[in-house]
Design a protein around this motif. Structure first.
Motif, PDB file in Angstrom:
ATOM      1  N   LYS A 276       5.448  22.816  -2.734  1.00  0.00           N
ATOM      2  CA  LYS A 276       5.593  23.140  -1.339  1.00  0.00           C
ATOM      3  C   LYS A 276       7.122  23.146  -0.977  1.00  0.00           C
ATOM      4  CE  LYS A 276       1.315  22.342  -0.261  1.00  0.00           C
ATOM      5  NZ  LYS A 276       0.316  23.596   0.433  1.00  0.00           N
ATOM      6  N   LEU A 277       8.040  22.953  -1.797  1.00  0.00           N
ATOM      7  CA  LEU A 277       9.720  23.162  -1.840  1.00  0.00           C
ATOM      8  C   LEU A 277       9.879  24.467  -1.526  1.00  0.00           C
ATOM      9  CD1 LEU A 277      11.765  21.215  -1.294  1.00  0.00           C
ATOM     10  CD2 LEU A 277      12.299  21.294  -3.604  1.00  0.00           C
ATOM     11  N   THR A 278       9.481  25.234  -0.399  1.00  0.00           N
ATOM     12  CA  THR A 278      10.194  26.379  -0.201  1.00  0.00           C
ATOM     13  C   THR A 278      11.377  26.361   0.463  1.00  0.00           C
ATOM     14  OG1 THR A 278       8.865  26.501   1.853  1.00  0.00           O
ATOM     15  CG2 THR A 278       7.663  27.382  -0.293  1.00  0.00           C
ATOM     16  N   TRP A 279      12.018  27.412   0.979  1.00  0.00           N
ATOM     17  CA  TRP A 279      13.014  27.511   1.854  1.00  0.00           C
ATOM     18  C   TRP A 279      12.808  26.918   3.183  1.00  0.00           C
ATOM     19  CZ3 TRP A 279      17.848  26.261   2.680  1.00  0.00           C
ATOM     20  CH2 TRP A 279      18.551  26.749   3.833  1.00  0.00           C
ATOM     21  N   PRO A 280      11.605  27.680   3.831  1.00  0.00           N
ATOM     22  CA  PRO A 280      11.252  27.325   5.219  1.00  0.00           C
ATOM     23  C   PRO A 280      11.139  25.721   5.389  1.00  0.00           C
ATOM     24  CG  PRO A 280      10.305  29.326   4.755  1.00  0.00           C
ATOM     25  CD  PRO A 280      11.047  28.751   3.388  1.00  0.00           C
ATOM     26  N   VAL A 281      10.551  25.118   4.457  1.00  0.00           N
ATOM     27  CA  VAL A 281      10.009  23.731   4.281  1.00  0.00           C
ATOM     28  C   VAL A 281      11.346  22.983   4.311  1.00  0.00           C
ATOM     29  CG1 VAL A 281       9.215  21.907   2.989  1.00  0.00           C
ATOM     30  CG2 VAL A 281       7.855  23.872   3.203  1.00  0.00           C
ATOM     31  N   PHE A 282      12.354  23.349   3.379  1.00  0.00           N
ATOM     32  CA  PHE A 282      13.578  22.618   3.196  1.00  0.00           C
ATOM     33  C   PHE A 282      14.319  22.673   4.601  1.00  0.00           C
ATOM     34  CE2 PHE A 282      18.014  22.075   1.864  1.00  0.00           C
ATOM     35  CZ  PHE A 282      17.684  20.540   1.299  1.00  0.00           C
ATOM     36  N   ARG A 283      14.671  23.837   5.244  1.00  0.00           N
ATOM     37  CA  ARG A 283      15.142  23.970   6.358  1.00  0.00           C
ATOM     38  C   ARG A 283      14.761  23.504   7.552  1.00  0.00           C
ATOM     39  NH1 ARG A 283      14.249  29.440   7.834  1.00  0.00           N
ATOM     40  NH2 ARG A 283      12.348  28.580   8.607  1.00  0.00           N
ATOM     41  N   ASP A 284      13.265  23.547   7.722  1.00  0.00           N
ATOM     42  CA  ASP A 284      12.779  22.763   9.026  1.00  0.00           C
ATOM     43  C   ASP A 284      12.790  21.092   8.750  1.00  0.00           C
ATOM     44  OD1 ASP A 284      12.103  25.234   9.820  1.00  0.00           O
ATOM     45  OD2 ASP A 284      10.064  25.495   9.112  1.00  0.00           O
ATOM     46  N   SER A 285      12.732  20.858   7.604  1.00  0.00           N
ATOM     47  CA  SER A 285      12.881  19.202   7.270  1.00  0.00           C
ATOM     48  C   SER A 285      14.139  18.865   7.593  1.00  0.00           C
ATOM     49  CB  SER A 285      12.682  18.947   5.950  1.00  0.00           C
ATOM     50  OG  SER A 285      11.311  19.180   5.528  1.00  0.00           O
ATOM     51  N   CYS A 286      15.194  19.640   7.335  1.00  0.00           N
ATOM     52  CA  CYS A 286      16.672  19.331   7.644  1.00  0.00           C
ATOM     53  C   CYS A 286      17.030  19.127   9.218  1.00  0.00           C
ATOM     54  CB  CYS A 286      17.583  20.255   6.913  1.00  0.00           C
ATOM     55  SG  CYS A 286      17.627  19.655   5.170  1.00  0.00           S
ATOM     56  N   PHE A 287      16.241  20.579   9.760  1.00  0.00           N
ATOM     57  CA  PHE A 287      16.614  20.482  11.126  1.00  0.00           C
ATOM     58  C   PHE A 287      15.770  19.437  11.959  1.00  0.00           C
ATOM     59  CE2 PHE A 287      15.725  22.570  15.334  1.00  0.00           C
ATOM     60  CZ  PHE A 287      16.832  22.826  15.563  1.00  0.00           C
ATOM     61  N   ALA A 288      14.609  19.059  11.643  1.00  0.00           N
ATOM     62  CA  ALA A 288      14.004  17.954  12.015  1.00  0.00           C
ATOM     63  C   ALA A 288      14.686  16.642  11.804  1.00  0.00           C
ATOM     64  CB  ALA A 288      12.485  17.802  11.652  1.00  0.00           C
ATOM     65  N   THR A 289      15.152  16.360  10.750  1.00  0.00           N
ATOM     66  CA  THR A 289      15.946  15.247  10.577  1.00  0.00           C
ATOM     67  C   THR A 289      17.228  15.121  11.241  1.00  0.00           C
ATOM     68  OG1 THR A 289      15.205  15.151   8.101  1.00  0.00           O
ATOM     69  CG2 THR A 289      17.224  14.070   8.721  1.00  0.00           C
ATOM     70  N   LEU A 290      17.954  16.371  11.498  1.00  0.00           N
ATOM     71  CA  LEU A 290      19.078  16.262  12.446  1.00  0.00           C
ATOM     72  C   LEU A 290      18.726  15.761  13.991  1.00  0.00           C
ATOM     73  CD1 LEU A 290      21.953  16.989  12.885  1.00  0.00           C
ATOM     74  CD2 LEU A 290      21.236  19.509  13.236  1.00  0.00           C
ATOM     75  N   LYS A 291      17.529  16.581  14.252  1.00  0.00           N
ATOM     76  CA  LYS A 291      17.311  16.231  15.640  1.00  0.00           C
ATOM     77  C   LYS A 291      17.130  14.606  15.903  1.00  0.00           C
ATOM     78  CE  LYS A 291      14.226  19.339  16.734  1.00  0.00           C
ATOM     79  NZ  LYS A 291      12.907  20.107  17.269  1.00  0.00           N
ATOM     80  N   THR A 292      16.066  14.273  15.003  1.00  0.00           N
ATOM     81  CA  THR A 292      15.514  12.935  15.159  1.00  0.00           C
ATOM     82  C   THR A 292      16.664  11.848  15.086  1.00  0.00           C
ATOM     83  OG1 THR A 292      13.646  13.426  14.077  1.00  0.00           O
ATOM     84  CG2 THR A 292      13.916  11.042  14.124  1.00  0.00           C
ATOM     85  N   THR A 293      17.809  12.144  13.834  1.00  0.00           N
ATOM     86  CA  THR A 293      18.756  11.099  13.921  1.00  0.00           C
ATOM     87  C   THR A 293      19.568  11.136  15.147  1.00  0.00           C
ATOM     88  OG1 THR A 293      18.664  11.717  11.369  1.00  0.00           O
ATOM     89  CG2 THR A 293      20.777  10.747  12.132  1.00  0.00           C
ATOM     90  N   SER A 294      20.002  12.510  15.698  1.00  0.00           N
ATOM     91  CA  SER A 294      20.649  12.325  16.993  1.00  0.00           C
ATOM     92  C   SER A 294      20.227  11.724  17.926  1.00  0.00           C
ATOM     93  CB  SER A 294      20.794  14.080  17.161  1.00  0.00           C
ATOM     94  OG  SER A 294      21.487  14.655  16.086  1.00  0.00           O
ATOM     95  N   MET A 295      18.884  11.686  18.071  1.00  0.00           N
ATOM     96  CA  MET A 295      18.169  11.150  19.014  1.00  0.00           C
ATOM     97  C   MET A 295      18.299   9.724  18.934  1.00  0.00           C
ATOM     98  SD  MET A 295      14.155  10.766  19.830  1.00  0.00           S
ATOM     99  CE  MET A 295      13.719   9.835  18.401  1.00  0.00           C
ATOM    100  N   VAL A 296      18.136   9.118  17.603  1.00  0.00           N
ATOM    101  CA  VAL A 296      17.941   7.512  17.523  1.00  0.00           C
ATOM    102  C   VAL A 296      19.396   7.074  17.680  1.00  0.00           C
ATOM    103  CG1 VAL A 296      18.071   6.058  15.606  1.00  0.00           C
ATOM    104  CG2 VAL A 296      16.230   7.656  15.635  1.00  0.00           C
ATOM    105  N   MET A 297      20.571   8.072  17.163  1.00  0.00           N
ATOM    106  CA  MET A 297      21.907   7.435  17.251  1.00  0.00           C
ATOM    107  C   MET A 297      22.211   7.403  18.787  1.00  0.00           C
ATOM    108  SD  MET A 297      22.311   6.396  14.448  1.00  0.00           S
ATOM    109  CE  MET A 297      24.154   5.957  14.576  1.00  0.00           C
ATOM    110  N   MET A 298      21.988   8.475  19.654  1.00  0.00           N
ATOM    111  CA  MET A 298      22.379   8.543  21.140  1.00  0.00           C
ATOM    112  C   MET A 298      21.754   7.288  21.585  1.00  0.00           C
ATOM    113  SD  MET A 298      24.438  10.738  21.855  1.00  0.00           S
ATOM    114  CE  MET A 298      24.322  10.685  23.515  1.00  0.00           C
TER     115      MET A 298
END
Length: 447
Positions: A276-298
């Motif tokens: 399941k480790l395709t580029w879209p999966v990795f990219r979307d996982s990183c982007f979702a991580t960025l958004k969630t982490t930003s929300m938590v830190m704010m």
């Protein structure tokens, strides 16, 4: 203006702004700015100096580095479909008993909770995977929604939990380090999962129409050995990941932040093994991580602004005087604090509740000679109900978003009520038997 008036006005302003739908992180910061200026005579530079120091303190906290790593681990696991294989195996193993598919959901969510810690991922994944199967087998709508929503919220309590990382970063006490919180939450998490399991089994055996078994033909002609083999094969990968994360923390081999890095690496390997480790999966996982982490830190920074202003103007002393100075029994004070957290959970996000209440309630708990770790886990168990309690329980809306069109919010509200009561029963058991929280941390860390 008196401190008492400012204390009440500050909380009322916060609740009013949240009810009007303003973003939580900015609401916390805005309310803190307004009342900070009112308290210090509109000394803007002094207030902003305090805010800058608080923001810098948050960013310097090494423990919080674990947050993006645990979130990335959860995102990758969600997309690697580890839970799908486990549910398919348990569908065969447990499906032939009354309520068996509901029990399978609880088991899968418990394992998933010990690898992700993200509520949205658990509820949405199980909602998409299990809801069609349960409804196809004529499970009651309310029972189905209650099982998935309640079991899906275990991820916020069973370690590794983002909530525990945030809590540990807030207190700075040696008793409530992230390692201690993780160890202390294991039995409470298992207790809640066990209560859900027992409730579903007993209720469906009393009234089989709520959760009928699947037919023997559908279960297939598997031998007991084949069923065990299917289950173990699907369990080994997530259990290996759990051991890599929690085992290294409890064994003193790695800090929570280092273990989070191992967990993120392990989730990459699992995704690769499942193809399941395709580029879209990795990219979307990183982007979702960025958004969630930003929300938590704010949220973390906004909450720090709010609590620092509240405490600096003497609001903490006002609350302490009301609860302690009144001469009430300390167990009644505990009940009041837990009641406040429960009621706030009906309207406010868990992170905001944590950031607002912990700096106020923890000193009171210590003044009353409560064990800080025990009190902290009680707070976290209580906060788990915030995902289920109407009108704004997040798990309810996550489920509604993926549920079939015939589901109404009233189906979901009715379905979760027994499970909210079970969570309160679990909270009461932890109050009566504190060793369920304190024994493991004492065993592993000597606290």
């Amino acid at each position: 203006m008196s401190v008492e008036f400012l204390t009440v006005a500050m909380f009322v302003s916060l609740i009013a702004a949240i009810i009007f739908g303003h973003p939580l992180a900015y609401t916390l910061a805005a309310v803190a700015t307004l009342f900070g200026l009112l308290d210090n005579g509109f000394n803007v530079s002094a207030l902003f100096d305090m805010f800058a120091n608080n923001a810098w303190g948050v960013m310097e906290n090494y423990v919080l580095v674990a947050i993006p790593l645990f979130i990335l681990m959860a995102q990758l696991l969600d997309r690697s479909k580890v839970s799908d294989k486990l549910f398919e195996a348990l569908y065969v193993v447990l499906g032939s008993i009354k309520g068996g598919l509901g029990l399978a959901v609880v088991v899968v969510c418990t394992v998933f909770a010990a690898t992700t810690g993200i509520i949205g991922a658990s509820v949405v994944a199980m909602g998409l995977l299990a809801t069609p199967a349960l409804l196809r087998k004529n499970y009651q709508k309310e029972m189905t929604s209650g099982i998935i929503c309640a079991a899906g919220t275990l991820g916020i309590l069973i370690p590794p939990s983002i909530m525990m990382v945030v809590y540990g970063g807030l207190t700075g006490l040696k008793e409530t380090t992230v390692g201690n919180l993780f160890a202390g939450a294991i039995f409470p998490g298992m207790l809640l999962a066990g209560l859900y399991f027992a409730y579903i089994f007993i209720r469906c055996n009393i009234n089989p129409e709520l959760g009928p078994p699947i037919s023997k033909e559908e279960a297939g002609s598997y031998t007991a050995a084949q069923k065990w083999g299917m289950t173990l094969k699907s369990l080994v990968p997530p259990l290996a990941l759990i051991l890599a994360v929690m085992g290294t923390i409890l064994g003193g081999v790695a800090t929570p932040t280092e273990a989070a890095g191992m967990g993120a690496s392990g989730s990459l390997i699992l995704a690769l093994a499942n193809r399941k480790l395709t580029w879209p999966v990795f990219r979307d996982s990183c982007f979702a991580t960025l958004k969630t982490t930003s929300m938590v830190m704010m949220l973390f920074i906004g909450g720090k602004f709010f609590s620092s202003v509240f405490l600096s103007m003497g609001g903490g002393d006002v609350v302490a005087d009301v609860l302690i100075g009144s001469g009430m029994n300390r167990w009644l004070v505990l009940l009041i604090m837990m009641g406040i957290v429960f009621l706030m959970g009906m309207f406010i996000d868990w992170a905001a509740i944590l950031l607002v209440t912990v700096p106020i309630f923890m000193p009171i708990a210590m003044e009353l000679d409560f064990n800080p770790l025990w009190f902290s886990i009680l707070m976290c168990v209580n906060l788990q109900t915030s995902f289920l309690t109407p009108p704004f329980g997040y798990a309810l809306f996550y489920f509604k978003g993926v549920a079939p069109p015939e589901y109404t919010m009233m189906h979901i509200y009715r379905g979760i009520m027994p499970f909210v009561l079970l969570q309160l029963v679990g909270l009461a058991i932890l109050v009566l038997f504190p060793g369920l929280i304190t024994w493991l941390p004492a065993l592993f860390f000597g606290n």
